[in-house]
Design a protein around this motif. Structure first.
Motif, PDB file in Angstrom:
ATOM      1  N   ALA A  80      71.429 -50.507  28.554  1.00  0.00           N
ATOM      2  CA  ALA A  80      72.802 -50.897  28.232  1.00  0.00           C
ATOM      3  C   ALA A  80      72.963 -51.150  26.741  1.00  0.00           C
ATOM      4  O   ALA A  80      73.983 -50.768  26.142  1.00  0.00           O
ATOM      5  N   ARG A  81      71.970 -51.773  26.136  1.00  0.00           N
ATOM      6  CA  ARG A  81      72.019 -51.972  24.687  1.00  0.00           C
ATOM      7  C   ARG A  81      72.110 -50.641  23.944  1.00  0.00           C
ATOM      8  O   ARG A  81      72.944 -50.449  23.046  1.00  0.00           O
ATOM      9  N   ALA A  82      71.227 -49.718  24.303  1.00  0.00           N
ATOM     10  CA  ALA A  82      71.193 -48.426  23.612  1.00  0.00           C
ATOM     11  C   ALA A  82      72.503 -47.665  23.790  1.00  0.00           C
ATOM     12  O   ALA A  82      73.039 -47.090  22.832  1.00  0.00           O
ATOM     13  N   LEU A  83      73.053 -47.675  24.992  1.00  0.00           N
ATOM     14  CA  LEU A  83      74.296 -46.942  25.240  1.00  0.00           C
ATOM     15  C   LEU A  83      75.477 -47.544  24.484  1.00  0.00           C
ATOM     16  O   LEU A  83      76.323 -46.813  23.941  1.00  0.00           O
ATOM     17  N   MET A  84      75.542 -48.862  24.419  1.00  0.00           N
ATOM     18  CA  MET A  84      76.648 -49.491  23.699  1.00  0.00           C
ATOM     19  C   MET A  84      76.539 -49.269  22.198  1.00  0.00           C
ATOM     20  O   MET A  84      77.551 -49.062  21.505  1.00  0.00           O
ATOM     21  N   VAL A  85      75.330 -49.275  21.673  1.00  0.00           N
ATOM     22  CA  VAL A  85      75.153 -48.986  20.242  1.00  0.00           C
ATOM     23  C   VAL A  85      75.545 -47.539  19.940  1.00  0.00           C
ATOM     24  O   VAL A  85      76.218 -47.250  18.948  1.00  0.00           O
ATOM     25  N   LEU A  86      75.137 -46.615  20.801  1.00  0.00           N
ATOM     26  CA  LEU A  86      75.522 -45.218  20.622  1.00  0.00           C
ATOM     27  C   LEU A  86      77.034 -45.044  20.724  1.00  0.00           C
ATOM     28  O   LEU A  86      77.627 -44.221  20.007  1.00  0.00           O
ATOM     29  N   SER A  87      77.671 -45.801  21.591  1.00  0.00           N
ATOM     30  CA  SER A  87      79.126 -45.728  21.704  1.00  0.00           C
ATOM     31  C   SER A  87      79.811 -46.192  20.418  1.00  0.00           C
ATOM     32  O   SER A  87      80.771 -45.563  19.951  1.00  0.00           O
ATOM     33  N   CYS A  88      79.311 -47.263  19.833  1.00  0.00           N
ATOM     34  CA  CYS A  88      79.894 -47.744  18.571  1.00  0.00           C
ATOM     35  C   CYS A  88      79.673 -46.748  17.441  1.00  0.00           C
ATOM     36  O   CYS A  88      80.586 -46.491  16.636  1.00  0.00           O
ATOM     37  N   VAL A  89      78.475 -46.163  17.369  1.00  0.00           N
ATOM     38  CA  VAL A  89      78.193 -45.168  16.327  1.00  0.00           C
ATOM     39  C   VAL A  89      79.074 -43.937  16.506  1.00  0.00           C
ATOM     40  O   VAL A  89      79.608 -43.375  15.533  1.00  0.00           O
ATOM     41  N   SER A  90      79.247 -43.502  17.745  1.00  0.00           N
ATOM     42  CA  SER A  90      80.114 -42.344  18.010  1.00  0.00           C
ATOM     43  C   SER A  90      81.560 -42.630  17.606  1.00  0.00           C
ATOM     44  O   SER A  90      82.251 -41.753  17.071  1.00  0.00           O
ATOM     45  N   SER A  91      82.017 -43.844  17.844  1.00  0.00           N
ATOM     46  CA  SER A  91      83.382 -44.194  17.454  1.00  0.00           C
ATOM     47  C   SER A  91      83.554 -44.189  15.940  1.00  0.00           C
ATOM     48  O   SER A  91      84.586 -43.746  15.418  1.00  0.00           O
ATOM     49  N   VAL A  92      82.539 -44.667  15.216  1.00  0.00           N
ATOM     50  CA  VAL A  92      82.622 -44.668  13.753  1.00  0.00           C
ATOM     51  C   VAL A  92      82.676 -43.237  13.213  1.00  0.00           C
ATOM     52  O   VAL A  92      83.515 -42.889  12.363  1.00  0.00           O
ATOM     53  N   LEU A  93      81.783 -42.375  13.699  1.00  0.00           N
ATOM     54  CA  LEU A  93      81.781 -40.981  13.251  1.00  0.00           C
ATOM     55  C   LEU A  93      83.074 -40.270  13.642  1.00  0.00           C
ATOM     56  O   LEU A  93      83.632 -39.487  12.859  1.00  0.00           O
ATOM     57  N   ALA A  94      83.561 -40.543  14.852  1.00  0.00           N
ATOM     58  CA  ALA A  94      84.810 -39.925  15.286  1.00  0.00           C
ATOM     59  C   ALA A  94      85.982 -40.377  14.428  1.00  0.00           C
ATOM     60  O   ALA A  94      86.883 -39.581  14.126  1.00  0.00           O
ATOM     61  N   SER A  95      85.992 -41.630  14.020  1.00  0.00           N
ATOM     62  CA  SER A  95      87.078 -42.123  13.167  1.00  0.00           C
ATOM     63  C   SER A  95      87.078 -41.417  11.813  1.00  0.00           C
ATOM     64  O   SER A  95      88.136 -41.016  11.300  1.00  0.00           O
ATOM     65  N   LEU A  96      85.900 -41.236  11.228  1.00  0.00           N
ATOM     66  CA  LEU A  96      85.822 -40.563   9.932  1.00  0.00           C
ATOM     67  C   LEU A  96      86.243 -39.098  10.033  1.00  0.00           C
ATOM     68  O   LEU A  96      87.016 -38.598   9.210  1.00  0.00           O
ATOM     69  N   VAL A  97      85.737 -38.409  11.054  1.00  0.00           N
ATOM     70  CA  VAL A  97      86.060 -36.985  11.196  1.00  0.00           C
ATOM     71  C   VAL A  97      87.537 -36.790  11.533  1.00  0.00           C
ATOM     72  O   VAL A  97      88.207 -35.894  10.996  1.00  0.00           O
ATOM     73  N   ALA A  98      88.068 -37.627  12.424  1.00  0.00           N
ATOM     74  CA  ALA A  98      89.481 -37.506  12.792  1.00  0.00           C
ATOM     75  C   ALA A  98      90.399 -37.829  11.618  1.00  0.00           C
ATOM     76  O   ALA A  98      91.455 -37.191  11.457  1.00  0.00           O
TER      77      ALA A  98
END
Length: 248
Positions: A80-98
């Motif tokens: 659960a820790r790993a998945l939530m960290v990956l979710s936050c990282v994906s959101s940051v990258l998605a925000s920059l690209v979008a």
């Protein structure tokens, strides 16, 4: 104009989902239980999160302790820790690209990479929402299974906490924002292509270069008949046996 509004709404929802994912990741109320003594004064609430474990007393004392060892944690908590960290990282990258791919920004204006960047941001928000949704769904299933386990002591039966519900809301916001960004990319592409029109085939004229190299042939003029071949007429003049028209 409508595509820009859709992109702005999708980006705003993605940012709300990212903020909710961070809050759910940090909150300790993933699993909670309450112990009621002989009166309300001895009431105590226990909470377990991804990073810490807290105890709240009815007297107003609130104590939290971080997990000291990562390897000593259960496997579901580590995942659960790993998945939530990956979710936050994906959101940051998605925000920059979008942000780079949205039409309201000045980055890569009038470029072919503008629309693919917006689509990539939408896909990033979709991945972040799916990762958060998988985490909270897995945690909910584990809590329900442990609550109905008859072999566990009564004090060890935890219930679903507030952070799980925040995670559900955040995942749906991220998924909605990603879908809107992807839909704006598809709709703008369809409008740019436009309807297909049937074109009638017309004979193509010869290139100008070939016209200059090979000029058109002159018009055909039939050759005039030779005067010697004209049949003599009765009115033709003659002198000493010779015809005048032979010399004309």
């Amino acid at each position: 104009m409508a595509s820009i509004a859709v992109q702005l709404v999708g980006f705003f929802l993605g940012q709300l989902g990212f903020a909710g994912t961070v809050v759910a990741n940090l909150l300790p109320q993933w699993r909670s239980t309450a112990y009621m003594g002989s009166n309300l004064i001895t009431a105590t609430a226990y909470m377990k999160g991804l990073w810490m474990e807290c105890v709240w007393h009815s007297t107003g004392i609130y104590q939290c302790e971080l997990y000291r060892s990562l390897l000593a944690l259960p496997r579901d908590l580590q995942a659960a820790r790993a998945l939530m960290v990956l979710s936050c990282v994906s959101s940051v990258l998605a925000s920059l690209v979008a942000a780079m791919g949205m039409k309201c920004t000045h980055f890569a204006q009038h470029s072919v990479v503008k629309s693919p960047l917006a689509l990539g941001g939408g896909v990033g928000f979709l991945c972040a929402g799916l990762l958060c949704l998988v985490t909270v769904s897995w945690t909910t299933n584990n809590v329900i299974m442990d609550f109905h386990d008859p072999f566990l002591p009564r004090g060890m039966n935890y219930e679903v906490g507030l952070a799980v519900y925040v995670g559900y809301a955040s995942s749906f916001l991220s998924l909605t924002g990603g879908l809107l960004l992807c839909w704006s990319r598809i709709s703008s592409r369809e409008r740019s292509q436009g309807p297909l029109h049937m074109q009638t085939s017309q004979p193509s004229s010869s290139p100008v270069a070939f016209n200059n190299i090979y000029p058109p042939a002159p018009l055909y003029n039939p050759p005039e008949a030779l005067k010697d071949n004209n049949a003599p007429s009765l009115c033709s003049l003659s002198s000493s046996g010779y015809r005048v028209n032979n010399y004309v």
